[in-house]
Design an enzyme around this catalytic site. Structure first.
Site, PDB file in Angstrom:
ATOM      1  N   LYS A  85      -6.720 -19.834 -19.738  1.00 46.55           N
ATOM      2  CA  LYS A  85      -7.551 -18.978 -18.815  1.00 46.55           C
ATOM      3  C   LYS A  85      -8.949 -18.823 -19.396  1.00 46.55           C
ATOM      4  CE  LYS A  85      -7.026 -16.742 -14.839  1.00 46.55           C
ATOM      5  NZ  LYS A  85      -6.416 -16.994 -13.636  1.00 46.55           N
ATOM      6  N   GLY A 141      -2.875  -6.517   2.333  1.00 50.85           N
ATOM      7  CA  GLY A 141      -4.039  -7.317   1.967  1.00 50.85           C
ATOM      8  C   GLY A 141      -3.773  -8.540   2.871  1.00 50.85           C
ATOM      9  N   VAL A 142      -4.579  -8.775   3.788  1.00 47.90           N
ATOM     10  CA  VAL A 142      -4.496 -10.084   4.872  1.00 47.90           C
ATOM     11  C   VAL A 142      -6.030 -10.847   4.397  1.00 47.90           C
ATOM     12  CG1 VAL A 142      -2.839  -9.366   6.507  1.00 47.90           C
ATOM     13  CG2 VAL A 142      -5.179  -8.459   6.649  1.00 47.90           C
ATOM     14  N   GLY A 143      -6.015 -11.007   3.323  1.00 48.63           N
ATOM     15  CA  GLY A 143      -7.037 -12.013   2.908  1.00 48.63           C
ATOM     16  C   GLY A 143      -6.434 -13.555   2.985  1.00 48.63           C
ATOM     17  N   VAL A 148      -4.451 -15.502   1.311  1.00 54.33           N
ATOM     18  CA  VAL A 148      -3.062 -15.890   1.121  1.00 54.33           C
ATOM     19  C   VAL A 148      -2.463 -14.988   2.315  1.00 54.33           C
ATOM     20  CG1 VAL A 148      -0.776 -15.811  -0.153  1.00 54.33           C
ATOM     21  CG2 VAL A 148      -3.087 -16.308  -1.227  1.00 54.33           C
TER      22      VAL A 148
HETATM   23  P1  NAD Z   1      -8.476 -12.253  -0.995  1.00 57.04           P
HETATM   24  O1  NAD Z   1      -9.424 -11.674  -2.018  1.00 57.04           O
HETATM   25  O2  NAD Z   1      -8.646 -13.429  -0.198  1.00 57.04           O
HETATM   26  O3  NAD Z   1      -7.592 -11.029  -0.395  1.00 57.04           O
HETATM   27  C1  NAD Z   1      -6.957  -9.953  -0.947  1.00 57.04           C
HETATM   28  C2  NAD Z   1      -7.295  -8.936   0.243  1.00 57.04           C
HETATM   29  O4  NAD Z   1      -6.656  -7.676  -0.182  1.00 57.04           O
HETATM   30  C3  NAD Z   1      -8.583  -8.964   0.770  1.00 57.04           C
HETATM   31  O5  NAD Z   1      -8.604  -8.974   2.383  1.00 57.04           O
HETATM   32  C4  NAD Z   1      -9.075  -7.441   0.601  1.00 57.04           C
HETATM   33  O6  NAD Z   1      -9.733  -6.598   1.375  1.00 57.04           O
HETATM   34  C5  NAD Z   1      -7.745  -6.842   0.469  1.00 57.04           C
HETATM   35  N1  NAD Z   1      -7.368  -5.548  -0.364  1.00 57.04           N
HETATM   36  C6  NAD Z   1      -8.105  -5.052  -1.659  1.00 57.04           C
HETATM   37  N2  NAD Z   1      -7.671  -4.192  -1.909  1.00 57.04           N
HETATM   38  C7  NAD Z   1      -6.797  -3.622  -0.993  1.00 57.04           C
HETATM   39  C8  NAD Z   1      -5.960  -2.524  -0.623  1.00 57.04           C
HETATM   40  N3  NAD Z   1      -6.007  -1.499  -1.737  1.00 57.04           N
HETATM   41  N4  NAD Z   1      -5.044  -2.353   0.246  1.00 57.04           N
HETATM   42  C9  NAD Z   1      -4.952  -3.320   1.191  1.00 57.04           C
HETATM   43  N5  NAD Z   1      -5.725  -4.507   1.143  1.00 57.04           N
HETATM   44  C10 NAD Z   1      -6.552  -4.493   0.044  1.00 57.04           C
HETATM   45  O7  NAD Z   1      -7.395 -12.900  -2.181  1.00 57.04           O
HETATM   46  P2  NAD Z   1      -6.540 -13.973  -2.105  1.00 57.04           P
HETATM   47  O8  NAD Z   1      -6.757 -15.294  -2.556  1.00 57.04           O
HETATM   48  O9  NAD Z   1      -5.723 -13.896  -0.682  1.00 57.04           O
HETATM   49  O10 NAD Z   1      -5.129 -13.604  -2.990  1.00 57.04           O
HETATM   50  C11 NAD Z   1      -4.390 -12.395  -2.907  1.00 57.04           C
HETATM   51  C12 NAD Z   1      -3.435 -12.037  -4.313  1.00 57.04           C
HETATM   52  O11 NAD Z   1      -2.815 -13.232  -4.619  1.00 57.04           O
HETATM   53  C13 NAD Z   1      -4.545 -11.723  -5.567  1.00 57.04           C
HETATM   54  O12 NAD Z   1      -4.018 -10.839  -6.161  1.00 57.04           O
HETATM   55  C14 NAD Z   1      -4.444 -13.076  -6.002  1.00 57.04           C
HETATM   56  O13 NAD Z   1      -4.621 -12.687  -7.287  1.00 57.04           O
HETATM   57  C15 NAD Z   1      -3.047 -13.690  -5.713  1.00 57.04           C
HETATM   58  N6  NAD Z   1      -2.992 -15.113  -5.784  1.00 57.04           N
HETATM   59  C16 NAD Z   1      -3.389 -15.619  -4.996  1.00 57.04           C
HETATM   60  C17 NAD Z   1      -3.686 -17.344  -4.980  1.00 57.04           C
HETATM   61  C18 NAD Z   1      -4.286 -18.126  -4.053  1.00 57.04           C
HETATM   62  O14 NAD Z   1      -4.089 -19.111  -3.940  1.00 57.04           O
HETATM   63  N7  NAD Z   1      -5.429 -17.586  -3.295  1.00 57.04           N
HETATM   64  C19 NAD Z   1      -2.727 -17.732  -5.951  1.00 57.04           C
HETATM   65  C20 NAD Z   1      -1.931 -17.019  -6.761  1.00 57.04           C
HETATM   66  C21 NAD Z   1      -2.129 -15.561  -6.675  1.00 57.04           C
END
Ligand code: NAD
Length: 365
Positions: free
Chosen positions: A94, A191-193, A195
């Site tokens: 990392k 969290g509906v980002g 993933v």
């Molecule tokens: P993202 O930033 O697109 O989505 C995260 C969402 O969580 C956002 O919509 C944000 O507004 C919301 N959020 C933040 N704080 C919050 C809270 N207190 N309560 C509710 N919602 C909240 O991130 P992502 O890419 O969707 O990743 C989500 C998680 O999965 C992260 O922890 C990331 O490290 C992990 N992850 C992601 C991937 C990937 O392929 N993107 C792979 C492995 C792990």
């Protein structure tokens, strides 16, 4: 093999850098500084027994260097376990760039960083992480080929991550309910980002009852109306009547306070480091009869997607590999139940055993 004592809060004088590396059993740290571009970064190579160390680069305004050092040590070690348990021929690494991702980015800074990555001769392969965009990676790529996640290549890993989480969730349901159908199950997605939204889509297709929370009102409204999900408050999500809790936002949400409220059968989500303290909360979760699906195994779809790019494999291959998370979840949870050991410990053991075993294959002839 990689026993870690908690040295996060200790001062550098008490636990100097190499001692920290030794505690986490890291192979190499590269400290990068360039006054001309303002680059300050640390690249951590944790373990390369299985192959080159792959893990993203994070850009973050750390309060101090110690915070950055501890973050990169912890994250790179996590990648070793994630890559190992996923059956990938990759080690763990990392990088962190110390700085404000909104103000301090430039082509020169990322190209200089790319030169440092290149100086490791392929031992470390980088990708995007928090604070880094595909554009930034194209600059890194001007100086090194040891980059994945470039625009036009394997693309956004989130659909693969979400699919792996969905498969693991189904496997946990199979053990907990005797059927892997999620129809009618109450699933709370925090969290509906990237993933979270893809996961919600899978859940909707299967007829689950979906509850969602997010800090972004716009996102919440859109996802709620598109998938018929019920919106719940940020702090209310832990206490609602649910079968499955899917943390897809932040780490450490399974802690002393939330465990007083959480009354679910399964914890399965994409967020990293969901258990605030593995050794404490992993045990509590087990004692309450909940299945915790280890996060680093469940969310490996993203790195599987990167691996496909490294090896020139197809998107179909990546989805197929992510679907193996179903069987891996069954194995871990069944072993946890029969051996009476929390799931996180079983997952760590499987990851360590593979490194130990493949390490023998790689002995010099
Ligand atoms: P993202 O930033 O697109 O989505 C995260 C969402 O969580 C956002 O919509 C944000 O507004 C919301 N959020 C933040 N704080 C919050 C809270 N207190 N309560 C509710 N919602 C909240 O991130 P992502 O890419 O969707 O990743 C989500 C998680 O999965 C992260 O922890 C990331 O490290 C992990 N992850 C992601 C991937 C990937 O392929 N993107 C792979 C492995 C792990």
């Amino acid at each position: 093999m990689f026993e870690v004592k908690d040295i996060k809060e200790t001062a550098l004088a008490e636990n100097p850098v190499v001692e920290r590396m030794s505690k986490y059993n890291h192979e190499q740290l590269l400290f990068c500084n360039d006054n001309a571009t303002g680059l300050k970064a640390i690249i951590a190579v944790h373990n390369t027994t299985l192959g080159p160390a792959l893990g993203g680069t994070r850009m973050w305004s750390y309060n101090n260097e110690l915070e950055a050092l501890n973050d990169v040590l912890r994250l790179s070690r996590g990648m070793t376990y994630k890559n190992s348990i996923s059956g990938l021929n990759l080690g763990g690494g990392k990088a962190v760039i110390i700085g404000d991702a909104r103000k301090q980015k430039s082509e020169a800074l990322f190209r200089r960083f790319g030169k440092f990555v290149e100086s490791l001769g392929g031992k470390y392969i980088t990708a995007e992480d928090v604070g880094i965009s595909p554009q930034d990676m194209t600059w890194v790529n001007m100086e090194t080929n040891n980059v994945v996640g470039l625009p036009g290549k394997s693309g956004d890993p989130s659909p693969v991550t979400a699919y792996g989480c969905y498969m693991g969730m189904k496997a946990a349901a199979k053990i907990q309910y005797g059927s892997d159908s999620l129809e009618g199950k109450k699933v709370a997605v925090q969290g509906v980002g990237h993933v979270g939204e893809y996961l919600v889509k899978h859940l909707k297709d299967e007829g689950a009852q979906i509850f969602i929370s997010d800090i972004h009102e716009e996102t919440l409204k859109r996802v709620s109306s598109e998938y018929g999900a019920t919106v719940v408050g940020l702090d209310d999500i832990y206490g609602i009547d649910m079968d499955i809790y899917a943390p897809c936002a932040l780490g450490a949400t399974v802690n002393d306070a939330t465990l007083e409220q959480l009354n679910c059968a399964i914890i399965a989500g994409a967020a990293n480091n969901q258990l605030a303290d593995e050794s404490v909360h992993g045990e509590i979760v087990k004692s309450k009869g909940m299945i915790y699906v280890p996060d680093f195994m469940l969310n490996a779809g993203g790195v599987i997607n990167c691996y496909a790019e490294v090896k020139g494999l197809s998107a179909e291959w990546a989805m197929g590999k992510a679907s193996e998370i179903y069987d891996r979840t069954l194995e871990i949870v069944n072993r946890s139940n029969s051996e009476g050991i929390p799931t996180y410990k079983i997952a760590n053991k499987i990851a360590e055993e593979r490194i130990e075993s493949i390490g023998k294959v790689k002995l010099p002839l």
